[in-house]
Design a protein around this motif. Structure first.
Motif, mmCIF file in Angstrom:
data_model
loop_
_atom_site.group_PDB
_atom_site.id
_atom_site.type_symbol
_atom_site.label_atom_id
_atom_site.label_comp_id
_atom_site.label_asym_id
_atom_site.label_seq_id
_atom_site.Cartn_x
_atom_site.Cartn_y
_atom_site.Cartn_z
ATOM 1 N N ALA A 106 0.832 -1.208 0.000
ATOM 2 C CA ALA A 106 0.000 0.000 0.000
ATOM 3 C C ALA A 106 0.864 1.255 0.000
ATOM 4 N N LEU A 107 1.892 1.288 0.836
ATOM 5 C CA LEU A 107 2.777 2.455 0.890
ATOM 6 C C LEU A 107 3.446 2.703 -0.457
ATOM 7 N N ALA A 108 3.919 1.641 -1.097
ATOM 8 C CA ALA A 108 4.572 1.788 -2.399
ATOM 9 C C ALA A 108 3.583 2.310 -3.442
ATOM 10 N N LEU A 109 2.376 1.781 -3.441
ATOM 11 C CA LEU A 109 1.381 2.195 -4.427
ATOM 12 C C LEU A 109 0.884 3.618 -4.184
ATOM 13 N N ILE A 110 0.709 3.992 -2.931
ATOM 14 C CA ILE A 110 0.307 5.368 -2.616
ATOM 15 C C ILE A 110 1.401 6.339 -3.030
ATOM 16 N N SER A 111 2.634 6.025 -2.677
ATOM 17 C CA SER A 111 3.763 6.897 -3.020
ATOM 18 C C SER A 111 3.903 7.086 -4.520
ATOM 19 N N ALA A 112 3.575 6.045 -5.286
ATOM 20 C CA ALA A 112 3.672 6.115 -6.748
ATOM 21 C C ALA A 112 2.443 6.767 -7.377
ATOM 22 N N GLY A 113 1.401 7.000 -6.580
ATOM 23 C CA GLY A 113 0.174 7.597 -7.112
ATOM 24 C C GLY A 113 -0.774 6.586 -7.731
ATOM 25 N N ALA A 114 -0.512 5.292 -7.528
ATOM 26 C CA ALA A 114 -1.354 4.253 -8.123
ATOM 27 C C ALA A 114 -2.625 3.992 -7.309
ATOM 28 N N ILE A 115 -2.574 4.225 -6.029
ATOM 29 C CA ILE A 115 -3.736 4.074 -5.155
ATOM 30 C C ILE A 115 -4.121 5.463 -4.691
ATOM 31 N N ASP A 116 -5.401 5.782 -4.854
ATOM 32 C CA ASP A 116 -5.818 7.141 -4.493
ATOM 33 C C ASP A 116 -7.185 7.179 -3.834
ATOM 34 N N GLY A 117 -7.564 6.116 -3.127
ATOM 35 C CA GLY A 117 -8.892 6.127 -2.550
ATOM 36 C C GLY A 117 -8.997 5.580 -1.149
ATOM 37 N N LEU A 118 -10.042 6.031 -0.478
ATOM 38 C CA LEU A 118 -10.462 5.505 0.818
ATOM 39 C C LEU A 118 -11.882 5.003 0.656
ATOM 40 N N SER A 119 -12.270 4.043 1.463
ATOM 41 C CA SER A 119 -13.619 3.511 1.420
ATOM 42 C C SER A 119 -14.017 3.059 2.811
ATOM 43 N N ILE A 120 -15.257 3.338 3.183
ATOM 44 C CA ILE A 120 -15.736 2.915 4.487
ATOM 45 C C ILE A 120 -16.525 1.615 4.360
ATOM 46 N N GLY A 121 -16.372 0.747 5.339
ATOM 47 C CA GLY A 121 -17.165 -0.465 5.457
ATOM 48 C C GLY A 121 -18.106 -0.270 6.631
ATOM 49 N N TYR A 122 -19.401 -0.447 6.414
ATOM 50 C CA TYR A 122 -20.382 -0.096 7.434
ATOM 51 C C TYR A 122 -21.662 -0.886 7.239
ATOM 52 N N ARG A 123 -22.552 -0.737 8.205
ATOM 53 C CA ARG A 123 -23.898 -1.279 8.104
ATOM 54 C C ARG A 123 -24.856 -0.114 8.335
ATOM 55 N N THR A 124 -25.839 0.039 7.468
ATOM 56 C CA THR A 124 -26.832 1.099 7.614
ATOM 57 C C THR A 124 -27.805 0.714 8.722
ATOM 58 N N LEU A 125 -27.962 1.613 9.695
ATOM 59 C CA LEU A 125 -28.898 1.378 10.785
ATOM 60 C C LEU A 125 -30.212 2.133 10.582
ATOM 61 N N ARG A 126 -30.109 3.348 10.008
ATOM 62 C CA ARG A 126 -31.321 4.141 9.777
ATOM 63 C C ARG A 126 -31.108 5.012 8.546
ATOM 64 N N ALA A 127 -32.027 4.887 7.590
ATOM 65 C CA ALA A 127 -31.940 5.650 6.341
ATOM 66 C C ALA A 127 -33.341 5.907 5.806
ATOM 67 N N GLU A 128 -33.432 6.854 4.883
ATOM 68 C CA GLU A 128 -34.695 7.137 4.196
ATOM 69 C C GLU A 128 -34.380 7.623 2.789
#
Length: 185
Positions: A106-128
């Protein structure tokens, strides 16, 4: 979106890094994993306060949001030292572990600019649903924040050190201005 969590009912949301890598030093990373009020590519909008209950429950239970590689629960790559909700969104700060194989990758790919994202893993408890057909997420049970290849929410970005310093300066100036107004009133 359901990526590999199947029967757990967990969902994932992607967020992009800024053009700069967001790395501080050799392995520290920080920024917004989620931004309030912004519709992602799936039409979901996280609302202010959505993470508060989950973060409180995690802290009370002595647990933490996990840092994973590509949402793979078998590939933790570091630790989130700080995860908090502020007026903008879900802010994270952590360390990628270079001694872990996936962390080094991950560090190598981020430093090279190949990885550029974050993503959350979650469960929806309340939505509309709103009138535009978007899902408004009022309450979320956050499990993990991953470094990923493809971001879904471009507005949420990892901060560079300079951006973090600018934000702190702006917050200090706003606080001083508010204090001055109170003194003059």
């Amino acid at each position: 979106m359901n990526n590999g969590y199947g029967s757990l009912g967990l969902e994932t949301k992607f967020a992009g890094f800024d053009r700069e890598t967001g790395l501080k030093g050799d392995c520290e990373i920080s920024g917004y994993a989620s931004v309030f009020g912004a519709a992602d590519q799936g039409g979901d909008v996280v609302l202010k306060g959505a993470y508060l209950g989950s973060l409180k429950a995690l802290a009370k239970g002595g647990r933490a949001v996990k840092m994973l590689w590509q949402h793979d629960p078998t590939r933790p790559i570091g630790v989130w030292d700080e995860v908090r909700e502020d007026k903008k969104g879900l802010w994270v700060k952590g360390r990628i572990l270079a001694d872990v194989q996936a962390g080094a990758e991950a560090l190598a790919l981020i430093s090279a600019g190949a990885i550029d994202g974050l993503s959350i893993g979650y469960r929806t408890l309340r939505a509309e649903k709103d009138q535009k057909g978007r899902r408004l997420l009022h309450e979320i049970d956050i499990w993990e924040v991953s470094l990923v290849t493809f971001p879904m929410l471009p507005e949420a970005k990892v901060e560079t050190e300079a951006q973090a310093d600018d934000q702190l300066a702006q917050e200090l100036m706003a606080g001083l201005a508010a204090a001055r107004e109170e003194l003059l009133a």
